[in-house]
Enzyme design. Structure first.
Site, PDB file in Angstrom:
ATOM      1  N   HIS A 245      36.432  41.131  45.660  1.00 20.07           N
ATOM      2  CA  HIS A 245      37.073  41.075  46.975  1.00 20.07           C
ATOM      3  C   HIS A 245      35.996  41.006  48.043  1.00 20.07           C
ATOM      4  CE1 HIS A 245      39.681  42.099  50.373  1.00 20.07           C
ATOM      5  NE2 HIS A 245      40.653  41.647  49.599  1.00 20.07           N
ATOM      6  N   GLU A 304      45.704  41.255  42.831  1.00 22.75           N
ATOM      7  CA  GLU A 304      46.355  40.199  42.057  1.00 22.75           C
ATOM      8  C   GLU A 304      46.441  40.493  40.556  1.00 22.75           C
ATOM      9  OE1 GLU A 304      47.786  38.680  44.141  1.00 22.75           O
ATOM     10  OE2 GLU A 304      46.755  36.938  44.946  1.00 22.75           O
TER      11      GLU A 304
HETATM   12  N1  ACO Z   1      34.311  36.816  38.571  1.00 19.57           N
HETATM   13  C1  ACO Z   1      33.008  36.491  38.375  1.00 19.57           C
HETATM   14  N2  ACO Z   1      32.097  36.454  39.371  1.00 19.57           N
HETATM   15  C2  ACO Z   1      32.521  36.769  40.609  1.00 19.57           C
HETATM   16  C3  ACO Z   1      33.848  37.131  40.869  1.00 19.57           C
HETATM   17  C4  ACO Z   1      34.766  37.148  39.794  1.00 19.57           C
HETATM   18  N3  ACO Z   1      36.051  37.477  39.961  1.00 19.57           N
HETATM   19  N4  ACO Z   1      33.980  37.400  42.188  1.00 19.57           N
HETATM   20  C5  ACO Z   1      32.778  37.188  42.734  1.00 19.57           C
HETATM   21  N5  ACO Z   1      31.909  36.806  41.780  1.00 19.57           N
HETATM   22  C6  ACO Z   1      30.489  36.497  41.942  1.00 19.57           C
HETATM   23  C7  ACO Z   1      30.333  35.106  42.539  1.00 19.57           C
HETATM   24  O1  ACO Z   1      30.212  34.107  41.543  1.00 19.57           O
HETATM   25  C8  ACO Z   1      29.090  35.231  43.362  1.00 19.57           C
HETATM   26  O2  ACO Z   1      27.964  35.061  42.549  1.00 19.57           O
HETATM   27  P1  ACO Z   1      26.677  34.232  43.099  1.00 19.57           P
HETATM   28  O3  ACO Z   1      26.179  35.061  44.257  1.00 19.57           O
HETATM   29  O4  ACO Z   1      25.768  34.202  41.931  1.00 19.57           O
HETATM   30  O5  ACO Z   1      27.191  32.886  43.524  1.00 19.57           O
HETATM   31  C9  ACO Z   1      29.104  36.692  43.809  1.00 19.57           C
HETATM   32  O6  ACO Z   1      29.941  37.397  42.889  1.00 19.57           O
HETATM   33  C10 ACO Z   1      29.687  36.857  45.193  1.00 19.57           C
HETATM   34  O7  ACO Z   1      30.848  36.056  45.272  1.00 19.57           O
HETATM   35  P2  ACO Z   1      31.412  35.476  46.642  1.00 19.57           P
HETATM   36  O8  ACO Z   1      32.339  34.351  46.334  1.00 19.57           O
HETATM   37  O9  ACO Z   1      30.338  35.252  47.631  1.00 19.57           O
HETATM   38  O10 ACO Z   1      32.174  36.750  47.128  1.00 19.57           O
HETATM   39  P3  ACO Z   1      33.369  36.770  48.081  1.00 19.57           P
HETATM   40  O11 ACO Z   1      33.359  38.062  48.692  1.00 19.57           O
HETATM   41  O12 ACO Z   1      33.416  35.604  48.982  1.00 19.57           O
HETATM   42  O13 ACO Z   1      34.566  36.569  47.017  1.00 19.57           O
HETATM   43  C11 ACO Z   1      36.659  36.491  46.062  1.00 19.57           C
HETATM   44  C12 ACO Z   1      35.760  37.202  47.067  1.00 19.57           C
HETATM   45  C13 ACO Z   1      36.889  35.046  46.521  1.00 19.57           C
HETATM   46  C14 ACO Z   1      37.999  37.200  45.997  1.00 19.57           C
HETATM   47  C15 ACO Z   1      35.993  36.486  44.659  1.00 19.57           C
HETATM   48  O14 ACO Z   1      35.723  37.817  44.254  1.00 19.57           O
HETATM   49  C16 ACO Z   1      36.798  35.750  43.609  1.00 19.57           C
HETATM   50  O15 ACO Z   1      36.695  34.525  43.523  1.00 19.57           O
HETATM   51  N6  ACO Z   1      37.648  36.476  42.808  1.00 19.57           N
HETATM   52  C17 ACO Z   1      38.468  35.832  41.814  1.00 19.57           C
HETATM   53  C18 ACO Z   1      39.723  35.263  42.464  1.00 19.57           C
HETATM   54  C19 ACO Z   1      40.674  36.367  42.903  1.00 19.57           C
HETATM   55  O16 ACO Z   1      40.909  37.345  42.220  1.00 19.57           O
HETATM   56  N7  ACO Z   1      41.280  36.161  44.094  1.00 19.57           N
HETATM   57  C20 ACO Z   1      42.224  37.100  44.685  1.00 19.57           C
HETATM   58  C21 ACO Z   1      41.579  37.894  45.782  1.00 19.57           C
HETATM   59  S1  ACO Z   1      42.671  39.164  46.430  1.00 19.57           S
HETATM   60  C22 ACO Z   1      43.662  38.370  47.520  1.00 19.57           C
HETATM   61  O17 ACO Z   1      43.347  37.363  48.079  1.00 19.57           O
HETATM   62  C23 ACO Z   1      45.005  38.936  47.778  1.00 19.57           C
END
Ligand code: ACO
Length: 362
Positions: A245, A304
């Site tokens: 998140h 989620e």
């Molecule tokens: N699985 C694996 N790696 C992850 C995940 C995940 N679920 N979430 C983040 N990371 C990693 C990214 O690959 C990134 O790595 P990098 O720096 O090597 O590129 C690092 O952690 C940071 O990720 P960001 O995308 O910069 O973090 P952000 O805060 O923008 O992401 C997000 C938040 C989009 C929710 C992300 O955690 C994700 O994609 N989760 C999976 C999708 C999900 O569950 N979405 C629902 C969110 S809740 C809602 O909207 C109600």
């Protein structure tokens, strides 16, 4: 490139997300308090009371929401073969855009009613069944389930959906709410703001995640297979849906609220305990592997993950999960769009130009 991390882009009196403490506050009340004592209609009243002068006491708003459900059922006639061929979220977006735009309470109620009424209708029509008209006398959650299944849902099922809608109702300046505020800031109207918000919700990084969570559980199959499956997925560079998140550095409090609701549903016989055991095994393995995969970036369970199990147990098909999310979040979108118009200004940030530059232009 920045994703506007840590940028404060709006002042709001609606909700606050404390990512360090793992707390969600809506109109001064904790999520736990809301889940325990407030129905979705009550939360709408809390969110909207200072924004719509016509917004009366909770009983009146509940009755008006029931009338709004009855009014938007007319949109069923617009559902043709083309719309039924689209993913449900695109079908609902198209139907939402047919509502007259406006800024008052009637428009607001119809915008909240549309995903609640049209989601069960579209699910049934796609299966070749008749759409069931709303019963304005029922609660919002009870009516949604009755429109899906025809038979009245059990009290435990109604309470479970109601808790989900409350958990989803508002959550600070998430991507879809921000989209709603940007559109509202141009004075485009509430309908335009909600159509834009729904477009933002659709993506798998936001409200499109719970369907893929179920795909993941199905692919894992058995608790013992969780670790290997997740490890292979991470090794391919893919994200684990339902984890991570932008704001929370600890567990999303909504995940606990929904997990508690699932346990309640399991006690009433409304959930296969093996499904919950599989999800718990996947969660356990995912948290262990994510901690190893990204040691500097706390990645915890988000809303989620358990939502997927809950909506499945309530009989919603996975392709429609985002529409059920929209049915809850619509109340928050309306509140933010209205707050932006009443108390904000046009949202117009800057960009930094990094493109080519000829000597003539420099
Ligand atoms: N699985 C694996 N790696 C992850 C995940 C995940 N679920 N979430 C983040 N990371 C990693 C990214 O690959 C990134 O790595 P990098 O720096 O090597 O590129 C690092 O952690 C940071 O990720 P960001 O995308 O910069 O973090 P952000 O805060 O923008 O992401 C997000 C938040 C989009 C929710 C992300 O955690 C994700 O994609 N989760 C999976 C999708 C999900 O569950 N979405 C629902 C969110 S809740 C809602 O909207 C109600």
């Amino acid at each position: 490139m920045s994703g506007l991390d840590d940028v404060i882009a709006a002042e709001t009196a609606l909700s606050d997300v404390d990512g360090e403490a793992g707390r969600l506050i809506i109109r001064g009340r904790s999520l736990d308090d809301l889940i325990a004592h407030f129905r979705y209609e009550d939360v709408l009243t809390l969110l909207w009371a200072t924004l719509f002068p016509e917004c009366g006491a909770v009983d009146r708003l509940g009755a008006e929401l029931g009338q709004a459900r009855a009014a938007v059922f007319e949109l069923v006639h617009a559902v043709d073969a083309h719309l039924l061929g689209l993913p449900p979220v695109d079908c609902i977006r198209s139907l939402l855009s047919r509502l007259e735009d406006g800024s008052g309470l009637i428009t607001a109620l119809r915008l909240v009613a549309t995903p609640a009424v049209l989601t069960p209708a579209v699910i049934r029509l796609a299966r070749g069944l008749d759409a069931i008209p709303p019963d304005p006398a029922l609660s919002h959650a009870a009516d949604m389930l009755r429109m899906l299944h025809v038979q009245p849902a059990s009290p435990a099922q109604v309470a479970a959906l109601d808790r989900y809608l409350v958990s989803a109702s508002d959550h600070g300046l998430n991507a879809s709410t921000f989209a709603a505020r940007v559109i509202a800031s141009t004075h485009a109207g509430l309908t335009a703001a909600l159509v834009g918000a729904l477009c933002a919700l659709k993506g798998p990084l936001h409200g499109g995640a719970p369907g893929p969570v179920l795909d993941m559980l199905d692919a894992v199959g058995l608790p013992a297979a969780a670790e290997l499956w997740l490890e292979t997925t991470l090794a391919r560079g893919e994200r684990l849906m339902g984890f991570g998140h932008r704001i929370y550095r600890v567990r999303d409090p909504r995940a606990d609220a929904i997990k508690g609701t699932l346990e309640m549903l399991a006690q009433s016989g409304g959930l296969d305990p093996e499904r919950l055991q599989l999800a718990e095994a996947v969660e356990h393995a995912a948290l262990k592997l994510l901690a190893r995969h990204k040691p500097g970036r706390p990645l915890q369970t988000n809303l989620e993950f358990y939502t997927a199990l809950l909506l499945e147990a309530l009989g919603f098909p996975r392709e429609a999960f985002t529409c059920v999310f929209a049915a809850g979040r619509a109340g928050g979108w309306v509140a933010h769009a209205r707050e932006q118009v009443l108390r904000g200004r046009l949202i117009r940030p800057l960009s930094r130009y990094v493109g080519p530059m000829t000597s003539e232009a420099a």
